[in-house]
Design an enzyme around this catalytic site. Structure first.
Site, PDB file in Angstrom:
ATOM      1  N   SER A 142       0.621  -1.092  -0.190  1.00 49.31           N
ATOM      2  CA  SER A 142      -0.493  -0.024  -0.120  1.00 49.31           C
ATOM      3  C   SER A 142       0.809   1.489  -0.269  1.00 49.31           C
ATOM      4  CB  SER A 142      -0.766   0.101   1.220  1.00 49.31           C
ATOM      5  OG  SER A 142      -0.925   1.450   1.086  1.00 49.31           O
ATOM      6  N   TYR A 155      -1.486  -1.104  10.209  1.00 47.99           N
ATOM      7  CA  TYR A 155      -1.477  -1.363   8.778  1.00 47.99           C
ATOM      8  C   TYR A 155      -0.452  -1.608   8.336  1.00 47.99           C
ATOM      9  CZ  TYR A 155      -3.733  -0.934   4.328  1.00 47.99           C
ATOM     10  OH  TYR A 155      -4.285  -1.623   3.026  1.00 47.99           O
TER      11      TYR A 155
HETATM   12  P1  NAD Z   1     -11.156  -5.957   1.085  1.00 54.14           P
HETATM   13  O1  NAD Z   1     -11.497  -5.594   1.713  1.00 54.14           O
HETATM   14  O2  NAD Z   1     -12.744  -4.916  -0.607  1.00 54.14           O
HETATM   15  O3  NAD Z   1     -10.679  -7.915   0.673  1.00 54.14           O
HETATM   16  C1  NAD Z   1      -9.941  -8.249   1.201  1.00 54.14           C
HETATM   17  C2  NAD Z   1     -10.525  -9.346   1.132  1.00 54.14           C
HETATM   18  O4  NAD Z   1      -9.374 -10.142   1.885  1.00 54.14           O
HETATM   19  C3  NAD Z   1     -11.900  -9.936   1.353  1.00 54.14           C
HETATM   20  O5  NAD Z   1     -12.623 -10.631   0.683  1.00 54.14           O
HETATM   21  C4  NAD Z   1     -11.610 -11.086   2.836  1.00 54.14           C
HETATM   22  O6  NAD Z   1     -12.282 -11.698   2.840  1.00 54.14           O
HETATM   23  C5  NAD Z   1      -9.767 -10.781   2.604  1.00 54.14           C
HETATM   24  N1  NAD Z   1      -9.228 -11.366   3.938  1.00 54.14           N
HETATM   25  C6  NAD Z   1      -9.517 -10.750   4.821  1.00 54.14           C
HETATM   26  N2  NAD Z   1      -8.895 -12.274   5.721  1.00 54.14           N
HETATM   27  C7  NAD Z   1      -8.185 -12.894   5.308  1.00 54.14           C
HETATM   28  C8  NAD Z   1      -7.681 -14.288   5.870  1.00 54.14           C
HETATM   29  N3  NAD Z   1      -7.257 -14.121   6.922  1.00 54.14           N
HETATM   30  N4  NAD Z   1      -7.631 -14.764   5.476  1.00 54.14           N
HETATM   31  C9  NAD Z   1      -8.430 -14.889   3.674  1.00 54.14           C
HETATM   32  N5  NAD Z   1      -8.982 -13.908   2.564  1.00 54.14           N
HETATM   33  C10 NAD Z   1      -8.848 -12.797   4.109  1.00 54.14           C
HETATM   34  O7  NAD Z   1     -10.087  -4.908  -0.149  1.00 54.14           O
HETATM   35  P2  NAD Z   1      -9.540  -4.738  -0.800  1.00 54.14           P
HETATM   36  O8  NAD Z   1      -9.158  -3.208  -1.041  1.00 54.14           O
HETATM   37  O9  NAD Z   1      -9.798  -5.062  -1.742  1.00 54.14           O
HETATM   38  O10 NAD Z   1      -8.104  -4.626  -1.019  1.00 54.14           O
HETATM   39  C11 NAD Z   1      -7.278  -5.632  -1.195  1.00 54.14           C
HETATM   40  C12 NAD Z   1      -5.761  -5.751  -1.289  1.00 54.14           C
HETATM   41  O11 NAD Z   1      -5.418  -4.402  -1.196  1.00 54.14           O
HETATM   42  C13 NAD Z   1      -5.215  -5.244   0.671  1.00 54.14           C
HETATM   43  O12 NAD Z   1      -3.783  -5.860   0.722  1.00 54.14           O
HETATM   44  C14 NAD Z   1      -5.127  -3.613   1.028  1.00 54.14           C
HETATM   45  O13 NAD Z   1      -4.874  -3.786   1.944  1.00 54.14           O
HETATM   46  C15 NAD Z   1      -4.295  -3.788  -0.049  1.00 54.14           C
HETATM   47  N6  NAD Z   1      -4.513  -2.036  -0.143  1.00 54.14           N
HETATM   48  C16 NAD Z   1      -5.984  -1.502  -0.555  1.00 54.14           C
HETATM   49  C17 NAD Z   1      -6.452  -0.779  -0.634  1.00 54.14           C
HETATM   50  C18 NAD Z   1      -7.737   0.391  -0.519  1.00 54.14           C
HETATM   51  O14 NAD Z   1      -7.175   1.781  -0.891  1.00 54.14           O
HETATM   52  N7  NAD Z   1      -8.517  -0.544  -1.167  1.00 54.14           N
HETATM   53  C19 NAD Z   1      -5.586   0.864  -1.054  1.00 54.14           C
HETATM   54  C20 NAD Z   1      -3.760  -0.069  -0.658  1.00 54.14           C
HETATM   55  C21 NAD Z   1      -3.750  -0.853  -0.802  1.00 54.14           C
END
Ligand code: NAD
Length: 251
Positions: A142, A155
């Site tokens: 991130s 985080y």
């Molecule tokens: P999201 O919450 O939509 O998706 C996360 C997924 O991970 C969910 O389907 C959840 O069920 C799954 N998950 C959570 N804990 C788990 C576990 N212990 N085992 C298996 N699966 C698990 O979030 P997103 O926005 O799609 O984020 C995806 C990745 O991108 C993450 O690593 C997040 O930190 C990163 N990210 C997101 C953003 C943003 O703004 N959305 C920005 C930077 C980085």
């Protein structure tokens, strides 16, 4: 790029960025291995992936923060599907509480899901990549893996850690090891998924939020070109620079 021969594993495939990456790789013709802790979310991604043309989709329920569970499900994948050639560590959680309001268990969980899971999946799948001299580990970190942010101490710590892991892996595998195994780091800024809905800290409204389809298009093309993907909007870089906190890795 042709990925028809690739077996792509995406953790956290049950929603958000993981789901959209699955659909993108489905359209590109890859074999998909979808992991999520959420049974329903993962099933829905598999259904959509088939609709988007994926010939082979395999979904597994897995809490990837649990080491033994990762190893067990990984063995199942190897038997039922084959050796994973692109491993995308995407599962992640965020709670968005200020540090002093963060319960110990929550801090621990962030580290287990956002950091430790990357080690367990890599331990399970990288040896076969090395043996075949072909593979790619993708680390979804991130922008918060590059700079500290209020309300995101756990985080940020967990996302900084995987940047270090991915860089070290890249050096060990490609630069020194000459194994043909790549390691790519992805550091997006805010993307409009459900992730930040439950956060208690409210960030300023001027922060730009990316459209998920656009973001994933850029993320996947970056992965396929093995580019380190950092998206930090210029306004934010400027703010960081003004505060004298500009990190060395922004680029
Ligand atoms: P999201 O919450 O939509 O998706 C996360 C997924 O991970 C969910 O389907 C959840 O069920 C799954 N998950 C959570 N804990 C788990 C576990 N212990 N085992 C298996 N699966 C698990 O979030 P997103 O926005 O799609 O984020 C995806 C990745 O991108 C993450 O690593 C997040 O930190 C990163 N990210 C997101 C953003 C943003 O703004 N959305 C920005 C930077 C980085």
């Amino acid at each position: 790029k042709n990925v028809t021969g690739e077996i792509v594993l995406i953790t956290g495939a049950g929603s958000g960025i993981g789901r959209l990456m699955a659909l993108k790789f489905a359209r590109l013709g890859a074999t998909l291995v979808l992991w999520d802790i959420s049974v329903e979310g993962n099933k829905e991604t598999a259904r959509l992936a088939r609709k988007n043309g994926a010939a082979r989709v395999h979904n597994y329920t897995c809490d990837c923060s649990k080491r033994q569970e990762v190893y067990q499900v990984a063995d199942q994948v190897k038997k039922e599907v084959g050796d994973v050639s692109i491993l995308i560590n995407n599962a992640g959680i965020v709670t968005g509480k200020k540090f002093l309001d963060s319960p110990d268990a929550m801090i621990q969980k962030s580290m287990e899901v956002n950091t430790m899971a990357h080690f367990w999946t890599a331990k399970a799948f990288v040896p076969a990549m090395v043996a075949s001299n072909h593979g790619h580990v993708v680390t979804i970190s991130s922008a918060a893996g590059l700079v500290g942010v209020t309300g995101l101490a756990d985080y940020c710590a967990s996302k900084f850690a995987v940047v270090g892991f991915a860089e070290s892996l890249a050096i060990e595998m490609l630069a020194l090891g000459k194994t043909g195994v790549k390691s790519t780091i992805v550091c997006p800024f805010f993307i409009n998924t459900g992730m930040f809905d439950g956060c208690q800290t409210k960030w300023p409204r001027f922060l730009p939020v990316m459209d998920p389809d656009y973001a994933v298009e850029r993320i996947v093309s970056g992965i396929l070109r093995n580019q380190v993907y950092v998206y930090i909007p210029r306004s934010i870089t400027l703010l960081i620079a003004l505060k004298g906190l500009i990190p060395t890795k922004v680029g």
